[in-house]
Every structure is written in C-alpha cells, then in structure tokens.
Motif scaffolding. Structure first.
Motif, PDB file in Angstrom:
ATOM      1  N   SER A  12      55.193 -26.290  10.412  1.00  0.00           N
ATOM      2  CA  SER A  12      55.021 -27.708  10.740  1.00  0.00           C
ATOM      3  C   SER A  12      54.845 -27.912  12.235  1.00  0.00           C
ATOM      4  O   SER A  12      54.008 -28.711  12.678  1.00  0.00           O
ATOM      5  CB  SER A  12      56.239 -28.508  10.246  1.00  0.00           C
ATOM      6  OG  SER A  12      56.351 -28.453   8.839  1.00  0.00           O
ATOM      7  N   GLN A  13      55.631 -27.187  13.027  1.00  0.00           N
ATOM      8  CA  GLN A  13      55.492 -27.285  14.482  1.00  0.00           C
ATOM      9  C   GLN A  13      54.113 -26.837  14.926  1.00  0.00           C
ATOM     10  O   GLN A  13      53.467 -27.488  15.769  1.00  0.00           O
ATOM     11  CB  GLN A  13      56.562 -26.437  15.160  1.00  0.00           C
ATOM     12  CG  GLN A  13      57.987 -26.891  14.928  1.00  0.00           C
ATOM     13  CD  GLN A  13      59.005 -25.855  15.349  1.00  0.00           C
ATOM     14  OE1 GLN A  13      58.733 -24.995  16.177  1.00  0.00           O
ATOM     15  NE2 GLN A  13      60.191 -25.902  14.770  1.00  0.00           N
ATOM     16  N   GLU A  14      53.643 -25.733  14.361  1.00  0.00           N
ATOM     17  CA  GLU A  14      52.334 -25.219  14.749  1.00  0.00           C
ATOM     18  C   GLU A  14      51.220 -26.175  14.334  1.00  0.00           C
ATOM     19  O   GLU A  14      50.243 -26.355  15.066  1.00  0.00           O
ATOM     20  CB  GLU A  14      52.108 -23.836  14.134  1.00  0.00           C
ATOM     21  CG  GLU A  14      50.837 -23.167  14.608  1.00  0.00           C
ATOM     22  CD  GLU A  14      50.752 -21.706  14.226  1.00  0.00           C
ATOM     23  OE1 GLU A  14      49.692 -21.101  14.445  1.00  0.00           O
ATOM     24  OE2 GLU A  14      51.754 -21.167  13.713  1.00  0.00           O
ATOM     25  N   THR A  15      51.365 -26.790  13.154  1.00  0.00           N
ATOM     26  CA  THR A  15      50.366 -27.754  12.712  1.00  0.00           C
ATOM     27  C   THR A  15      50.308 -28.953  13.640  1.00  0.00           C
ATOM     28  O   THR A  15      49.223 -29.447  13.986  1.00  0.00           O
ATOM     29  CB  THR A  15      50.686 -28.221  11.280  1.00  0.00           C
ATOM     30  OG1 THR A  15      50.710 -27.091  10.405  1.00  0.00           O
ATOM     31  CG2 THR A  15      49.638 -29.207  10.788  1.00  0.00           C
ATOM     32  N   LEU A  16      51.482 -29.432  14.067  1.00  0.00           N
ATOM     33  CA  LEU A  16      51.519 -30.558  14.994  1.00  0.00           C
ATOM     34  C   LEU A  16      50.858 -30.188  16.318  1.00  0.00           C
ATOM     35  O   LEU A  16      50.088 -30.985  16.888  1.00  0.00           O
ATOM     36  CB  LEU A  16      52.971 -30.983  15.236  1.00  0.00           C
ATOM     37  CG  LEU A  16      53.180 -32.134  16.221  1.00  0.00           C
ATOM     38  CD1 LEU A  16      52.555 -33.416  15.674  1.00  0.00           C
ATOM     39  CD2 LEU A  16      54.669 -32.342  16.503  1.00  0.00           C
ATOM     40  N   VAL A  17      51.127 -28.987  16.806  1.00  0.00           N
ATOM     41  CA  VAL A  17      50.531 -28.551  18.075  1.00  0.00           C
ATOM     42  C   VAL A  17      49.017 -28.411  17.924  1.00  0.00           C
ATOM     43  O   VAL A  17      48.248 -28.805  18.814  1.00  0.00           O
ATOM     44  CB  VAL A  17      51.156 -27.217  18.532  1.00  0.00           C
ATOM     45  CG1 VAL A  17      50.429 -26.664  19.741  1.00  0.00           C
ATOM     46  CG2 VAL A  17      52.619 -27.415  18.860  1.00  0.00           C
ATOM     47  N   ASN A  18      48.574 -27.835  16.809  1.00  0.00           N
ATOM     48  CA  ASN A  18      47.135 -27.699  16.580  1.00  0.00           C
ATOM     49  C   ASN A  18      46.456 -29.057  16.486  1.00  0.00           C
ATOM     50  O   ASN A  18      45.300 -29.223  16.909  1.00  0.00           O
ATOM     51  CB  ASN A  18      46.877 -26.891  15.320  1.00  0.00           C
ATOM     52  CG  ASN A  18      47.212 -25.420  15.497  1.00  0.00           C
ATOM     53  OD1 ASN A  18      47.199 -24.899  16.611  1.00  0.00           O
ATOM     54  ND2 ASN A  18      47.529 -24.743  14.413  1.00  0.00           N
ATOM     55  N   LEU A  19      47.160 -30.042  15.904  1.00  0.00           N
ATOM     56  CA  LEU A  19      46.611 -31.402  15.845  1.00  0.00           C
ATOM     57  C   LEU A  19      46.460 -31.977  17.248  1.00  0.00           C
ATOM     58  O   LEU A  19      45.433 -32.601  17.574  1.00  0.00           O
ATOM     59  CB  LEU A  19      47.530 -32.284  15.006  1.00  0.00           C
ATOM     60  CG  LEU A  19      47.117 -33.760  14.860  1.00  0.00           C
ATOM     61  CD1 LEU A  19      45.743 -33.856  14.207  1.00  0.00           C
ATOM     62  CD2 LEU A  19      48.153 -34.534  14.055  1.00  0.00           C
ATOM     63  N   ALA A  20      47.474 -31.754  18.095  1.00  0.00           N
ATOM     64  CA  ALA A  20      47.376 -32.209  19.487  1.00  0.00           C
ATOM     65  C   ALA A  20      46.235 -31.499  20.202  1.00  0.00           C
ATOM     66  O   ALA A  20      45.479 -32.111  20.982  1.00  0.00           O
ATOM     67  CB  ALA A  20      48.696 -31.962  20.213  1.00  0.00           C
ATOM     68  N   GLY A  21      46.093 -30.187  19.951  1.00  0.00           N
ATOM     69  CA  GLY A  21      44.993 -29.440  20.547  1.00  0.00           C
ATOM     70  C   GLY A  21      43.642 -29.931  20.061  1.00  0.00           C
ATOM     71  O   GLY A  21      42.662 -29.981  20.826  1.00  0.00           O
ATOM     72  N   LEU A  22      43.579 -30.321  18.783  1.00  0.00           N
ATOM     73  CA  LEU A  22      42.333 -30.850  18.227  1.00  0.00           C
ATOM     74  C   LEU A  22      41.934 -32.152  18.909  1.00  0.00           C
ATOM     75  O   LEU A  22      40.769 -32.357  19.275  1.00  0.00           O
ATOM     76  CB  LEU A  22      42.501 -31.068  16.720  1.00  0.00           C
ATOM     77  CG  LEU A  22      41.285 -31.605  15.957  1.00  0.00           C
ATOM     78  CD1 LEU A  22      40.144 -30.609  16.015  1.00  0.00           C
ATOM     79  CD2 LEU A  22      41.662 -31.904  14.514  1.00  0.00           C
TER      80      LEU A  22
END
Length: 447
Positions: free
Chosen positions: A208-218
């Motif tokens: 979940s943390q990685e998904t949130l970070v990837n969303l921010a990166g997106l």
C-alpha cells in the motif's frame, strides 16, 4: 457525589497509542469510560496509520521498520520518475508518433523484450536463488543498481535504432533479474520486520505504501513528461538527479536494517570482535559495519555443507579430519587455494552450523592476524600461529586438529553471549549447501 473520587474498575489499551480506563461514578450506578491519549474518533493521523502501517505498529514490527520504510519510500518515488522517462523512450523507440512504424514491428519488439526477460528470470533464480536469503542487503542494493542501469539503457536505446531491439532485450534481462532479486530480498526483509507472525500484514501494508508513492510519482510525472518530451538534455539531467537520489536512498534503507540472524559477514565481524575484546557485540553494533558491496579480496572462502570429497582425498585425510573431533561437522582447509570446506553430519542443526562457521573464521584469524592482539585464547592462539609457520602440509591438518580443542573452549561462551546480546541462533543465513554425511564419532566406532 460532587467531589468524590471516582473508582477505577479496570483499564485497557490499544497497542501503544491508546489508553482507556473504566471508572465508577460516585453514586455507584453508572459505568463510564475515561480516556487518556488520542480521542477514540478517527483523526486524519490515526486513519493514515491504520491504512498504511501494520496493525499494532510499532510493537508488531522490528525497531528498524520506520527508518527503513522512510528511505524505501524515497527510493520508490525516485525509481517511479526514472521509470516514466524510460517508458517514454521505449514508446518512442517502437514507433509511437511515427507514421511509418507498424504495429507488427512494435509488437515483435515487445515480445522479444518480454521473452528474453522471462528466460533471464528463470536462469538467475536457478543460479542465485539460494544465496538471496544469506545476503539480502547486498542483493537488494545490487537489484536497485541494476535497475538504474536497465533504465539508462532504455533511455538511450532510441539513439541507436540499428541495435534498438538488442538494447531493450538486454535491458529486459536486467529488469527480470531485478524482479527476482528485489522481490526475494523484500520477502526476506519483511520476514525480519514481522514480529508477531504478521508477515502478510506487513507485506500488504508495504504494498500500500509503495502504491501511494507510485501514485505520487505518477502525478509528478504528468508535470515532467511534457517538459522532457523532445528535450534530450533535460531527460538525461532528470535521470542523473533521480538516479543519484534513488541509489542514496537505497543505501540508507539497507543500512537502517538491523538483522539479528547471522550470515558469514556478520559472523566474521562478531568473531573478530570477540577475539579482540572478549565480548559479543549486539546486532545494532554489527549491522552498520556489514559490507554491502562485493569484497574483492576475501582472505578465506568458507563453504558449508560440502560433499566429503571436497575435504578427504585419502584414509589419512579422514583420520586427521576426525582427530580430536566430536562435533557434527568435518572441516578441511587448503592453504594454497584459500578454501575452507565443511561437511555437515546428518541431523546437524543451526547451532552446529554456527559452530562450524566460528571454527572456519577462527582459522582465518589465525592465518591473517597477529594472535598477540587477541584477548580471548591469546596463549593458545599464539602457540597455534607458531605451529602454522613450521607446518609444511598445505592442508594444515595438525593445526586444524589442535583448533578443535580451542573451539571446545571458546564456542560455548560465544554462543551464550550471542544469545544474551540478542542474536538468533535457532536459524541462520550462513548459506549451507544440502550435502549431509554420516560418520562414527571418535571413540564410538559402533555409532
């Protein structure tokens, strides 16, 4: 009654963040709740905690969890940005935006890229899969460095149209290796962090943390992509900046991990400290000194769980190997090749493997350090070093036989102090192979 002190009936707490007391009012009729700490209603902070951190945090995870996850978040964000730059370059290379490009050519390029990656994944897992647990930190750092190299190859691939397919295929192999080593080491670190048999929860929240970070990166990439499109210099500059951030964050992340199991690097540091100071340092003292880059000059190569023929060439070798030896392993040393081979008895446990590793590291210290600097076993070690100088046998059987008695004296103390210092000895990451042998203990021929 007003002013009468309420009587506390019982209390409870929710992890380390909430404390609640149940009290009786003065009239004795009503039971009410009195809270200390955060309010029961979900605040924004408590909602974030429940969504992205394991249940029971911080008690349910290892002490290094937060520092590791912070740096892991930074590296994931940086990797997301460079990954977007690589995707943009690959799409350009396969012909997106080019009216002369064909769907068939683009499809063939993508199939070849994915196919070579799959082959690379299988081969790497076959060759190195058993080593990933032993040096999880090294392989995690290796995976991220290789990932940055693969991204760089994808970014420059459009500049070499004649070998574009070759470049992206090699990049695909590298990324498949990254997938195996990164995923496997992440699982090893998750097992270390989960302290309440909650590995699934820790892994899920990490996702979940990685998904949130990837969303921010997106979202960040939506701003950068129009600026970088067609601007090669800006693309390379962004890649360099975020790659440096990615590598630095990864280094800090693995440095923050404090493993409490022994691998060969941590055991070597422990034995060296034990011989010099007479004490066993705790995991938090050893882990920051663990080497994370490949060692180019290893004094002795130590191999556990080897077949007997790696130690014994004759009946004489067998007799020397079991001399003064009532342990669950046979150890052989070849000074010319710099290799220590250890054959394990069928049924040898983790404590036996750690003892064998300690024995091998002790021989390494005797061969390459001045025993006069030792605090533990100094007299015996000095005598053994004198014997080493006069021994002509390349297998050093006299010294090996004499060190069995020294190990009998020192290992029980090291083991007890290691457990007291917080090291786990019921399992290890010494990388023992699967060969097991049977031989009679010296003096018990009938066994």
């Amino acid at each position: 009654m007003a002013g009468e002190e309420a009587k506390i009936l019982c209390s409870e707490h929710y992890g380390a963040r909430r404390d609640r007391r149940y009290v009786q009012q003065g009239d004795g009729q009503l039971l009410r709740r009195s809270e200390r700490g955060p309010e029961a209603a979900l605040s924004l902070a408590s909602l974030f905690t429940s969504v992205f951190l394991p249940q029971g945090y911080p008690d349910s995870v290892s002490g290094d969890y937060l520092s590791y996850q912070i740096w892991d978040t930074v590296q994931a964000f940086a990797s997301s940005i460079t990954g977007t730059l690589a995707t943009q370059a690959i799409l350009k290379g396969v012909g997106v935006g080019d009216s002369t490009a064909t769907i068939t050519a683009a499809s063939m390029t993508w199939i070849l890229k994915d196919g070579t990656g799959m082959v690379g994944r299988i081969l790497f897992a076959w060759l190195k899969g058993s080593r990933l647990d032993c040096d999880a930190k090294k392989w995690r750092l290796f995976a991220d460095g290789l990932n940055d190299l693969a991204i760089f190859m994808e970014i420059i691939a459009p500049a070499f149209p004649s070998i574009f397919i070759l470049i992206v295929c090699v990049s695909g192999v590298f990324k498949s290796v990254v997938g195996v080593s990164g995923g496997a080491t992440r699982a090893a670190l998750t097992m270390h962090q989960a302290r309440r048999d909650n590995m699934a929860d820790v892994s899920a929240k990490d996702g979940s943390q990685e998904t949130l970070v990837n969303l921010a990166g997106l979202l960040f990439s939506l701003i950068l992509t129009p600026l970088a499109t067609g601007n090669i210099l800006l693309t390379y500059l962004l890649y360099a900046l975020f790659t440096m951030l990615h590598l630095y964050a990864n280094y800090q992340a693995v440095r923050a991990v404090v493993m409490d199991t022994l691998n060969q690097s941590r055991l070597r540091l422990m034995v060296n400290e034990f011989l010099r100071t007479g004490r066993v340092p705790p995991p938090r003292s050893i882990n920051p000194r663990e080497p994370l880059l490949p060692a180019f000059q290893r004094r002795l190569s130590i191999r556990l769980g080897t077949p007997l023929h790696s130690i014994l060439n004759s009946a004489y070798d067998y007799q020397r190997a079991i001399e003064n030896n009532r342990k669950n392993y046979l150890l052989g040393l070849n000074r010319n090749t710099g290799v220590v081979c250890v054959s394990l008895r069928d049924g040898a446990g983790s404590v036996d493997m750690i003892e064998a590793g300690f024995h091998a590291e002790l021989l390494d210290e005797l061969l390459h350090r001045d025993a006069s600097s030792f605090r533990v076993g100094r007299v015996t070690c000095t005598e053994l070093q004198a014997k080493l100088k006069s021994e002509r046998d390349e297998r050093l059987w006299d010294t090996v036989a004499a060190t069995h008695l020294l190990v009998d004296q020192l290992y029980p103390r090291l083991l007890s102090e290691a457990r007291a210092a917080g090291w786990l000895t019921e399992r290890n990451h010494l990388g023992a192979d699967e060969w097991r042998a049977q031989w009679p203990l010296e003096g018990k021929k009938g066994q």
